[in-house]
Design a protein around this motif. Structure first.
Motif, PDB file in Angstrom:
ATOM      1  N   THR A   1      -5.126  15.262  10.236  1.00 41.14           N
ATOM      2  CA  THR A   1      -6.390  14.639  10.630  1.00 41.14           C
ATOM      3  C   THR A   1      -6.220  13.129  10.754  1.00 41.14           C
ATOM      4  OG1 THR A   1      -6.972  14.431   8.303  1.00 41.14           O
ATOM      5  CG2 THR A   1      -7.767  16.393   9.457  1.00 41.14           C
TER       6      THR A   1
ATOM      7  N   ASP B   1      -1.728   6.720   1.440  1.00 41.80           N
ATOM      8  CA  ASP B   1      -3.109   6.298   1.728  1.00 41.80           C
ATOM      9  C   ASP B   1      -3.276   6.084   3.232  1.00 41.80           C
ATOM     10  OD1 ASP B   1      -5.684   5.550   1.272  1.00 41.80           O
ATOM     11  OD2 ASP B   1      -5.213   3.754   0.102  1.00 41.80           O
ATOM     12  N   PRO B   2      -4.020   6.986   3.910  1.00 41.64           N
ATOM     13  CA  PRO B   2      -4.110   6.897   5.374  1.00 41.64           C
ATOM     14  C   PRO B   2      -4.950   5.717   5.867  1.00 41.64           C
ATOM     15  CG  PRO B   2      -5.525   8.655   4.554  1.00 41.64           C
ATOM     16  CD  PRO B   2      -4.785   8.120   3.368  1.00 41.64           C
TER      17      PRO B   2
ATOM     18  N   PRO C   1      -6.403  -1.055   7.943  1.00 38.50           N
ATOM     19  CA  PRO C   1      -6.999  -0.960   6.607  1.00 38.50           C
ATOM     20  C   PRO C   1      -7.641  -2.308   6.285  1.00 38.50           C
ATOM     21  CG  PRO C   1      -4.718  -1.542   6.376  1.00 38.50           C
ATOM     22  CD  PRO C   1      -5.007  -1.510   7.872  1.00 38.50           C
ATOM     23  N   SER C   2      -8.232  -2.437   5.112  1.00 34.53           N
ATOM     24  CA  SER C   2      -8.833  -3.718   4.743  1.00 34.53           C
ATOM     25  C   SER C   2      -7.734  -4.769   4.515  1.00 34.53           C
ATOM     26  CB  SER C   2      -9.686  -3.548   3.485  1.00 34.53           C
ATOM     27  OG  SER C   2      -8.939  -2.928   2.461  1.00 34.53           O
TER      28      SER C   2
ATOM     29  N   LEU D   1     -16.519  11.503   2.364  1.00 37.72           N
ATOM     30  CA  LEU D   1     -15.254  11.172   1.687  1.00 37.72           C
ATOM     31  C   LEU D   1     -15.336   9.824   0.992  1.00 37.72           C
ATOM     32  CD1 LEU D   1     -12.551  12.348   4.247  1.00 37.72           C
ATOM     33  CD2 LEU D   1     -13.421  13.548   2.251  1.00 37.72           C
ATOM     34  N   ARG D   2     -16.151   8.946   1.563  1.00 36.73           N
ATOM     35  CA  ARG D   2     -16.336   7.640   0.926  1.00 36.73           C
ATOM     36  C   ARG D   2     -17.737   7.143   1.239  1.00 36.73           C
ATOM     37  NH1 ARG D   2     -12.521   2.663   2.705  1.00 36.73           N
ATOM     38  NH2 ARG D   2     -13.849   2.639   4.552  1.00 36.73           N
TER      39      ARG D   2
ATOM     40  N   ILE E   1      -7.476   3.765   8.855  1.00 37.81           N
ATOM     41  CA  ILE E   1      -8.539   4.097   9.821  1.00 37.81           C
ATOM     42  C   ILE E   1      -8.156   3.520  11.189  1.00 37.81           C
ATOM     43  CG2 ILE E   1     -10.975   3.835  10.416  1.00 37.81           C
ATOM     44  CD1 ILE E   1     -11.592   3.707   7.413  1.00 37.81           C
TER      45      ILE E   1
ATOM     46  N   ARG F   1       0.844  -1.200   0.000  1.00 43.60           N
ATOM     47  CA  ARG F   1       0.000   0.000   0.000  1.00 43.60           C
ATOM     48  C   ARG F   1       0.875   1.243   0.000  1.00 43.60           C
ATOM     49  NH1 ARG F   1      -5.341   0.813   2.740  1.00 43.60           N
ATOM     50  NH2 ARG F   1      -5.502   2.939   3.473  1.00 43.60           N
TER      51      ARG F   1
ATOM     52  N   CYS G   1      -8.665   9.397  10.818  1.00 42.15           N
ATOM     53  CA  CYS G   1      -9.974   8.792  10.577  1.00 42.15           C
ATOM     54  C   CYS G   1     -10.193   7.710  11.640  1.00 42.15           C
ATOM     55  CB  CYS G   1      -9.969   8.189   9.176  1.00 42.15           C
ATOM     56  SG  CYS G   1     -11.563   7.636   8.605  1.00 42.15           S
TER      57      CYS G   1
END
Ligand code: AMP
Ligand code: MG
Length: 339
Positions: free
Chosen positions: A118, A63-64, A143-144, A197-198, A66, A59, A120
């Motif tokens: 920020t 790409d942040p 992440p996933s 955002l998504r 969560i 990755r 998430c």
């Protein structure tokens, strides 16, 4: 990678989670269940552990991730302050599949947030997930659990396919197929009105209505003329297309071409196609209601990848409610290619 299978026997859950808790405490990774899709977890304050997530997923650092929490005390560990309107969403939708972007505390490492100010955050609904985070005693960056840009994992076979033999991942905590099967809804709460955002498992309309907050939606999820706008994501390894009218599509292609296609569509459409389709055509059904389709979509895309055909054509859904989420994923999986 050892599997802790909690699908059959729910007794002694806590004891059975402990080896995986140790793995997190030792700076390693664990695949965890959530109600959305499976996640790849690390201690969010351990930079070298979080780094392993980026390495094994391939990755990009831009790409942040969560941050997943089990209680509100952990929320205060990672965010500076919570606007009143964000508190309304938290009150109604947490634990649940809604992720909020808020200003972070400096203790949250830059690697977690892609250098942003920020972070998430979400509090998952799956009770095993929350129990696990609580036992770890720290918020987890998650992440996933899939190779970057590929289809998210909603079944044990997907996790094994992507990560078998990866030494950084010590355990998979398995609780069966996730309730929603599609990622969380992400809302930016750093300015008001809030911003989507998504699109995700929870419908924006429901959040607006129940919490009486203003949320600005993306102008377009779908722009037929410029496929370039779709960043490739959630994508099968085979060329994937979206069709708004499968019956019409089938009538326009040759028999030979059709033999090289796996169609993913509703059960209703499959029944309609029965007369037109000759033997040998591969059709996978993703359900009828938007809820069923969201839950089965990734499973169907992963199945379609495995079929002995060259490309995948997926039936579009309507573009409202959960349909916005489904179409967002489909248009990214196909890079906006329509047939
Ligand atoms: P996933 O890797 O599927 O769990 O997706 C995580 C997603 O959360 C990212 O790709 C972003 O869309 C979103 N996200 C995480 N952190 C932030 C942030 N600080 N600001 C904006 N979006 C974020
Ligand atoms: Mg993902």
């Amino acid at each position: 990678m050892k599997i802790i299978d909690l699908t059959k026997n729910n007794s002694r859950t806590q004891d059975r989670l402990l080896p995986a808790v140790d793995a997190i405490k030792n700076g390693n990774l664990v695949v965890i269940p959530t109600e959305t899709v499976y996640g790849l977890a690390a201690d969010c304050f351990n930079i070298s552990a979080v780094n392993k997530i980026f390495l094994v997923k391939n990755r990009p650092y831009s790409d942040p991730l969560i941050v997943h929490i089990s209680n509100l005390r952990q929320l205060h560990q990672v965010v500076k302050y919570i606007p009143e309107n964000a508190k309304k969403i938290i009150k109604v939708f947490w634990p649940g599949a809604v992720s909020l972007v808020l200003y972070k505390k400096s203790s949250v490492p830059d690697i977690v947030t892609a250098g942003l100010k920020t972070v998430c955050i979400r509090m998952p609904e799956n009770e095993v997930t929350r129990k696990f985070i609580e036992l770890c005693g720290t918020p987890l960056a998650v992440p996933s659990a899939n190779i970057f840009s590929r289809v998210s994992a909603t079944d044990i076979s997907h996790i094994i396919k992507d990560f078998d033999g990866v030494k950084e991942i010590k355990y998979v905590i398995y609780t069966g197929r996730p309730k929603y099967g599609i990622e969380s809804t992400v809302i930016d709460c750093t300015s008001y009105p809030f911003r989507v955002l998504r699109y995700g498992a929870v419908d924006i309309e429901e959040i607006k209505k129940k919490c009486k907050v203003e949320i600005i939606e993306q102008k377009r999820i779908f722009q037929k003329k410029s496929p370039g706008m779709f960043k490739k994501h959630y994508a099968p390894i085979k060329p994937t297309y979206v069709s708004f009218n499968i019956t019409k599509y089938i009538k326009t292609v040759t028999k030979e071409e059709l033999n090289n296609v796996t169609i993913v569509c509703s059960k209703k459409t499959k029944d309609k196609l029965r007369e037109i389709l000759k033997d040998g055509s591969s059709v996978i059904t993703y359900g009828n209601t938007l809820k069923e389709i969201a839950k089965n979509l990734y499973l169907c895309l992963r199945l379609a990848e495995e079929m002995d055909t060259k490309k995948i054509v997926v039936e579009a859904t309507k573009m409202s409610g959960l349909g916005k989420t489904i179409m967002d994923r489909l248009l990214k999986a196909s890079e906006g290619k329509i047939v």
